[in-house]
Each structure stands twice: as structure tokens, then as C-alpha cells.
Design a protein around this motif. Structure first.
Motif: not given
Ligand code: PDD
Length: 285
Positions: A139, A143, A174, A179
Motif C-alpha cells: 500500500d 496517509r 501495509e 487495508t
């Protein structure tokens, strides 16, 4: 794509739907967007999508280009002008505006609203039950994945890798945590029948389909734990699926080289697909 687009105040033929070369969406991906599903000619979960659009705009410090009520009217108008009477989608994008290139917000420009719409093939229960393969990849995104920003190059590269590997989607990893997908949320079902999907923090987009499926699961007494799961947990899961506006609930039967369950749609995925299909008003099986 449909025949009529909307660009900054005007409905125009799709082939002539142009934005300025100095649109900040084009130069900086300084823009946010939404994709709203249309079923039986009507937008589904529109209030939720517009609420998320408001959050994305606020986080990006972009003003609403028109009042929310006016935007709802334009969505209906796009569906009508593009003659979408059954299934389809509306794409809505809002950039900060057009101004000479400079990272700093321009002192005076107005947000540019762009919309397109297209019809999708009518819903087919047996096609919807067919499982897909996903690959996994790092990933590499920023952020603030909770903001639905048009800055999608990391998603595009990962999705292309999936496409070249013959897979439907790439699940993004991640550390050792899955995710979400490049354009969908990732779910697994453990061997104890527990539904799991990443919690809604900055690492994922809080999907409107994800939220609808969470409500449907709760309504039907299914157990769910919202929180990170690892790639090895995913590969060992009893079932897996992904959710998004256009994919709805899509069974995942292979993650990299690992076959999930018996390689076909699992019982909980099938139930959730059925509940979701009912939620959007498509005919069931
Ligand atoms: N994608 N995660 C990401 C990164 C997404 O881009 C999307 C949606 C989702 C699922 O969200 P929703 O259930 O609200 O569609 C999750 C849209 C459809 C797209 O980019 O085309």
C-alpha cells in the motif's frame, strides 16, 4: 459513457466535455469525487454519498460548488438526460478551480463541478455469485485514504498489476495488514463465522457499500469485528469478498496463490450479497 456530461454549470455532449488546462484537478489532483450507484433508475444511498462528499470537501478545504439540494437535482437530471432507467452510475468530481499553476490556494477561483453518468449491464445474480481473484501489493498511498481524492496514481498502478496478473483487484498491504482494495473495501469471514473488515480510520476509504453491509450484517444477527486483519489471516479465511458501489458484494475466491474456502462463493458472502441486492432494489435470484 453516457451522452451528456456536466461541466462547470452546463450540460454538454460528452465528446465536448472539456476542462481548462489549468484546472487544479488536472494539474495537482486538487480535487475530490464520488461515485453513486443507480439502481432502477434511481441513486442509491445518495444522502450517505453526499455526506461523505461534504467530508472530503471539508478535509480538502474546497467549498461546495452548488448547494447540496441543487446537486441532488443535477444528479436526477444526469440520470434523465443519459436515459439510465435501470442500473448505472454517476461520477461527481469537484476541483478547487482554474488558476495559474501555484501550489498555494488561488485568491479567487470557484470550485469546478464535473459530472458524467453511464449505464451498467443489468444485474445478473449468477454472474454476481462468480468469485474473483485478487493479488496483493504494498500500500503505497498517502496517509489520508479516508478522503475520496482524485489522487489515485498508486491505486492505478496497483490495479494495473492486478489486471496484468489476470486478477480483478489488488488488495493493499501495509506492514502485514490488508487495508483495502484499490477501489473497494476488503472483507474476510473466519472459520468461526466472524466477519472482519478494516476499521474506518485514515488507512481506508469508509465505503458506503461497506457501511450498508455492516448494517445489514447487524440487522441479520451476523457477528462482525471491525479492525485490521493480516494477509496470512486473509489467506487462511473461510470466505473473502470485496464491496464497492459498482461491485456491490463480490466474492473473492483466490488471494495470490491461496484458494479461499472451496474456491466458490461462501454461504455468508452469498447471504450478504442477497441482502445488499435487496437493499438496492435489484431483483434477487
Ligand atoms: N471506489 N476504497 C477505495 C479506495 C475506493 O476507491 C472505493 C470506491 C471504495 C468503496 O467505496 P464505496 O462502497 O463507497 O463505493 C473503497 C469507487 C467506486 C471508484 O473509485 O470508482
Amino acid at each position: 459513457m453516457g451522452t451528456i456530461a456536466y461541466v462547470d454549470g452546463r450540460y454538454v455532449p460528452h465528446g465536448r466535455a472539456l476542462v481548462h488546462v489549468e484546472d487544479r484537478g488536472y494539474q495537482f489532483a486538487d480535487a475530490v469525487y464520488e461515485v453513486i450507484g443507480i439502481h432502477r433508475g434511481r441513486p442509491v444511498d445518495e444522502a450517505e454519498h453526499l455526506e461523505r462528499l461534504g467530508r472530503s470537501l471539508a478535509a480538502a478545504r474546497i467549498d461546495w460548488p452548488v448547494a447540496e439540494k441543487a446537486l441532488r437535482i443535477k444528479i436526477v437530471e444526469m440520470i434523465r438526460r443519459n436515459r439510465i432507467t435501470s442500473r448505472g452510475m454517476v461520477y461527481i468530481q469537484i476541483s478547487r478551480g482554474v488558476a495559474p499553476r501555484n501550489h498555494i490556494f488561488p485568491p479567487s477561483c470557484h470550485p469546478v463541478l464535473v459530472m458524467t453518468a453511464k449505464a451498467l449491464p443489468s444485474f445478473d445474480w449468477s454472474a454476481a455469485c462468480r468469485g474473483v481473484a485478487v493479488i496483493t501489493t504494498a500500500d503505497l498511498r498517502w496517509r489520508r485514504c479516508d478522503i475520496k481524492s482524485t489522487s489515485l496514481i498508486a491505486n492505478v498502478l496497483a490495479r494495473q498489476d492486478a489486471h496484468e496478473a489476470g486478477a480483478f483487484e489488488a488488495w493493499l498491504v501495509e506492514g502485514d495488514v490488508v487495508t483495502e482494495g484499490t477501489a473497494s473495501n476488503a472483507w474476510i469471514v473466519t472459520h468461526d463465522g466472524l466477519l472482519r473488515t478494516h476499521n474506518a480510520d485514515n488507512a481506508i476509504l469508509n465505503g458506503i457499500t461497506r457501511r450498508a453491509v455492516m448494517h445489514l450484517a447487524a440487522e441479520h444477527g451476523l457477528s462482525l469485528r471491525e479492525g485490521a486483519f493480516t494477509l496470512s489471516e486473509a489467506k487462511a479465511a473461510a470466505e473473502a469478498f470485496l464491496t464497492s458501489t459498482t461491485s456491490m458484494v463480490k466474492p473473492v475466491v483466490r488471494i495470490d496463490d491461496a484458494v479461499i474456502g472451496d474456491g466458490a462463493i461462501g454461504p455468508l458472502s452469498r447471504r450478504l450479497l442477497a441482502y445488499y441486492v435487496e437493499h438496492v432494489g435489484e431483483p434477487g435470484h
